[in-house]
Design a protein around this motif. Structure first.
Motif, PDB file in Angstrom:
ATOM      1  N   ASP A 374       0.819  -1.211   0.000  1.00 19.25           N
ATOM      2  CA  ASP A 374       0.000   0.000   0.000  1.00 19.25           C
ATOM      3  C   ASP A 374       0.851   1.258   0.000  1.00 19.25           C
ATOM      4  O   ASP A 374       2.007   1.267   0.459  1.00 19.25           O
ATOM      5  CB  ASP A 374      -0.915   0.005   1.217  1.00 19.25           C
ATOM      6  N   ASN A 378      -1.282   6.881  -3.268  1.00 18.61           N
ATOM      7  CA  ASN A 378      -1.980   6.276  -4.407  1.00 18.61           C
ATOM      8  C   ASN A 378      -2.791   5.069  -3.951  1.00 18.61           C
ATOM      9  O   ASN A 378      -2.368   3.922  -4.106  1.00 18.61           O
ATOM     10  CB  ASN A 378      -0.966   5.873  -5.486  1.00 18.61           C
ATOM     11  N   GLN A 380      -5.342   3.905  -5.386  1.00 18.05           N
ATOM     12  CA  GLN A 380      -5.905   3.208  -6.536  1.00 18.05           C
ATOM     13  C   GLN A 380      -5.093   1.969  -6.924  1.00 18.05           C
ATOM     14  O   GLN A 380      -5.530   1.175  -7.778  1.00 18.05           O
ATOM     15  CB  GLN A 380      -5.996   4.148  -7.745  1.00 18.05           C
ATOM     16  N   ARG A 382      -4.824  -0.602  -5.346  1.00 17.84           N
ATOM     17  CA  ARG A 382      -5.553  -1.804  -4.942  1.00 17.84           C
ATOM     18  C   ARG A 382      -6.366  -2.405  -6.080  1.00 17.84           C
ATOM     19  O   ARG A 382      -6.771  -3.563  -5.997  1.00 17.84           O
ATOM     20  CB  ARG A 382      -6.472  -1.479  -3.759  1.00 17.84           C
ATOM     21  N   GLU A 383      -6.590  -1.626  -7.113  1.00 15.72           N
ATOM     22  CA  GLU A 383      -7.376  -2.128  -8.247  1.00 15.72           C
ATOM     23  C   GLU A 383      -6.499  -2.824  -9.283  1.00 15.72           C
ATOM     24  O   GLU A 383      -7.027  -3.424 -10.229  1.00 15.72           O
ATOM     25  CB  GLU A 383      -8.124  -0.966  -8.909  1.00 15.72           C
ATOM     26  N   GLN A 384      -5.194  -2.770  -9.124  1.00 20.89           N
ATOM     27  CA  GLN A 384      -4.307  -3.387 -10.091  1.00 20.89           C
ATOM     28  C   GLN A 384      -4.335  -4.914  -9.945  1.00 20.89           C
ATOM     29  O   GLN A 384      -4.476  -5.449  -8.834  1.00 20.89           O
ATOM     30  CB  GLN A 384      -2.874  -2.878  -9.900  1.00 20.89           C
ATOM     31  N   PRO A 385      -4.201  -5.658 -11.066  1.00 17.65           N
ATOM     32  CA  PRO A 385      -4.230  -7.139 -10.991  1.00 17.65           C
ATOM     33  C   PRO A 385      -3.096  -7.704 -10.141  1.00 17.65           C
ATOM     34  O   PRO A 385      -3.299  -8.673  -9.402  1.00 17.65           O
ATOM     35  CB  PRO A 385      -4.109  -7.554 -12.458  1.00 17.65           C
ATOM     36  N   TYR A 387      -1.675  -6.368  -7.598  1.00 17.12           N
ATOM     37  CA  TYR A 387      -1.962  -6.129  -6.181  1.00 17.12           C
ATOM     38  C   TYR A 387      -2.940  -7.183  -5.658  1.00 17.12           C
ATOM     39  O   TYR A 387      -2.748  -7.759  -4.590  1.00 17.12           O
ATOM     40  CB  TYR A 387      -2.528  -4.724  -6.005  1.00 17.12           C
ATOM     41  N   ARG A 388      -4.022  -7.418  -6.429  1.00 10.64           N
ATOM     42  CA  ARG A 388      -5.011  -8.398  -5.992  1.00 10.64           C
ATOM     43  C   ARG A 388      -4.415  -9.802  -5.911  1.00 10.64           C
ATOM     44  O   ARG A 388      -4.711 -10.561  -4.993  1.00 10.64           O
ATOM     45  CB  ARG A 388      -6.199  -8.384  -6.952  1.00 10.64           C
ATOM     46  N   SER A 409      -7.126   3.891   6.190  1.00 13.14           N
ATOM     47  CA  SER A 409      -8.246   3.697   5.263  1.00 13.14           C
ATOM     48  C   SER A 409      -9.280   4.784   5.502  1.00 13.14           C
ATOM     49  O   SER A 409      -9.739   4.974   6.641  1.00 13.14           O
ATOM     50  CB  SER A 409      -8.874   2.324   5.477  1.00 13.14           C
ATOM     51  N   GLN A 413     -14.392   3.249   3.303  1.00 15.70           N
ATOM     52  CA  GLN A 413     -13.625   2.405   2.396  1.00 15.70           C
ATOM     53  C   GLN A 413     -13.391   1.051   3.046  1.00 15.70           C
ATOM     54  O   GLN A 413     -13.359   0.928   4.268  1.00 15.70           O
ATOM     55  CB  GLN A 413     -12.290   3.062   2.049  1.00 15.70           C
ATOM     56  N   ALA A 417      -6.652  -5.026   2.123  1.00 13.37           N
ATOM     57  CA  ALA A 417      -6.835  -6.319   1.462  1.00 13.37           C
ATOM     58  C   ALA A 417      -6.057  -7.416   2.162  1.00 13.37           C
ATOM     59  O   ALA A 417      -6.453  -8.587   2.119  1.00 13.37           O
ATOM     60  CB  ALA A 417      -6.411  -6.210  -0.007  1.00 13.37           C
TER      61      ALA A 417
END
Length: 474
Positions: A374, A378, A380, A382-385, A387-388, A409, A413, A417
């Motif tokens: 984290d 930035n 955002q 967390r939306e990257q593949p 990262y998931r 957080s 939100q 993750a």
């Protein structure tokens, strides 16, 4: 006569081969030049036979411990019956005539005759161990000396030794309350402090870890911030550490740059402190020692393309230098910060392993996962593949997670993750949520002038440590 020696207690030294014998004279044979002892002891141990006999040629020294009757013919018996050996009574020597002393014959062993001695005990008795008893000039003194001899060395002292000592009955004779009462009275009369008792609450009592010297009261709120971060923590010693907002935290980092504490300096301190904390979580000296090289711990670093990721890489480099098997997960990003590029270069020189795909990470549980995915700036990511995929691997691996410098957080939100078991904050804590686990604080080495530049009144809560745990204040 030979019968005059019967019943006497003697000690016979027969040299190193036969040893020392003690016992009661049972027979003396002048013709055969032998003497017999009843119930003998050899070198302090009772002999298995009831009686032993000795020849005059085997006797090196003879000491008489107890004489029932002192006869006037003692000198004659010593000369004719016992190889004409010179003798002593107490400190007086029974001398013979000059003609007899100068007569021819074999060398004679000395015989020392002492006053009443100790009864036979299961240990060797030597002449040097029995001190002479001084003579008393008066009859009263002589009788007192005999009484003391009987009490100390008489046969009556061996009576009752087989009876067991009554410890419980003897302890019951000790009145502890009376003794303490007497101690209190003596203490008050001498002007000393009275002992603290349950019935006297006016006298304070102290624990082993309390200071008995009075001093100034402790100020537990030694850190004050201009803007409350919404949460307060406390240390193990009770010092209050307030949280700060991210805006105030950014101003604090900017003040560090102005004071000469660059990002590179802070990153190195963060890596060392995070490494020390990780080594402790891995088992410390019980796990990392030269005798346990076959069980090297494995740590996986999950890092992103930002400053937090560079801090994780710095921690991994120090872990690798401590013989920890480190695996760094860092995707092939198109754009990375300069600090991260520099740390990756240093990490490669520490024999660490770097992978860019989740498929290259271990499938079995590892010892520790260090999460640096984290970023404060930035969210955002967390939306990257990638990262998931990294978060999913960490949750499935079921290894304990240490998060370094986690962001807060925002309200509404979803929680992080990757749920951490421990979180390490830098300088001052942020208002972290429940998903951060147990919160620890790292000392970045910032002087007070840096905190004063942003309006924070600061006094170090770290004491002798660089990493301390924080507890949620009530």
């Amino acid at each position: 006569m030979a019968s005059d020696w019967l019943g006497s207690l003697v000690s016979i030294d027969c040299g190193t081969t036969l040893g020392i014998y003690q016992g009661e004279v049972s027979a003396v044979d002048p013709r055969a030049q032998t003497i017999s002892l009843r119930q003998p002891f050899q070198n302090g141990i009772r002999c298995p036979v009831p009686e032993v006999s000795f020849s005059a040629s085997d006797i090196k020294d003879l000491t008489i411990l107890d004489i029932p009757k002192v006869r006037g013919t003692l000198n004659k018996i010593c000369e004719s019956k016992l190889s004409s050996l010179p003798a002593k009574i107490g400190e007086s020597k029974l001398s013979t005539s000059p003609a007899e002393d100068k007569g021819p014959g074999p060398p004679k062993a000395p015989i020392t005759i002492l006053r009443r001695g100790a009864p036979l005990a299961p240990r060797a008795v030597s002449q040097a161990s029995i001190p002479p008893v001084p003579r008393r000039s008066s009859s009263a003194g002589a009788s007192t000396g005999r009484v003391k001899d009987n009490e100390c060395f008489g046969d009556a002292t061996t009576e009752g030794l087989d009876a067991d000592f009554d410890f419980e009955g003897n302890l019951a004779l000790f009145d502890k309350a009376a003794v303490y009462s007497q101690m209190d009275r003596n203490g008050n009369s001498n002007g000393s402090r009275q002992r603290s008792t349950p019935g006297n609450p006016a006298v304070p009592s102290y624990r082993h870890d309390e200071n008995v010297l009075e001093g100034q009261p402790v100020v537990y709120r030694q850190i004050t911030v201009p803007q409350h971060g919404g949460k307060e923590f406390c240390t193990d010693s009770g010092l209050v550490v307030p949280s700060v907002s991210y805006e105030l935290y950014k101003r604090l980092l900017q003040a560090c740059e102005k004071q000469g504490l660059s990002l590179e300096r802070r990153m190195e301190i963060t890596g060392v402190c995070a490494c020390q904390m990780a080594l402790t979580l891995l088992g410390g000296p019980n796990r990392l020692n030269p005798k346990n090289v076959h069980q090297r711990p494995t740590v996986v670093l999950l890092c992103g393309p930002h400053v937090q990721g560079a801090q994780g890489v710095s921690c991994g480099r120090h872990l690798a230098n401590h013989d920890v098997e480190v695996i760094l997960f860092l995707p092939n990003f198109v754009k990375m910060q300069e600090a991260l590029t520099h740390e990756i270069s240093l990490f490669g020189r520490a024999w660490g392993k770097q992978v860019s795909s989740i498929r290259d990470l271990p499938t079995s549980p590892v010892d520790l996962v260090v999460n640096c995915l984290d970023s404060h700036e930035n969210p955002q990511l967390r939306e990257q593949p990638w990262y998931r995929a990294a978060a999913q691997w960490a949750n499935q691996n079921k290894a304990p997670v240490l998060t370094i410098d986690p962001p807060v957080s925002p309200q509404g939100q979803a929680p992080p993750a990757v749920e951490a078991k421990w979180s390490l904050c830098l300088g001052l804590p942020l208002a972290l949520g429940e998903g951060a686990g147990r919160v620890y604080l790292c000392d970045l080495g910032l002087p007070r002038q840096v905190f004063q530049a942003v309006g924070i009144h600061y006094q170090s809560p770290f004491g002798c440590k660089f990493v301390i745990p924080l507890h949620a204040a009530a």
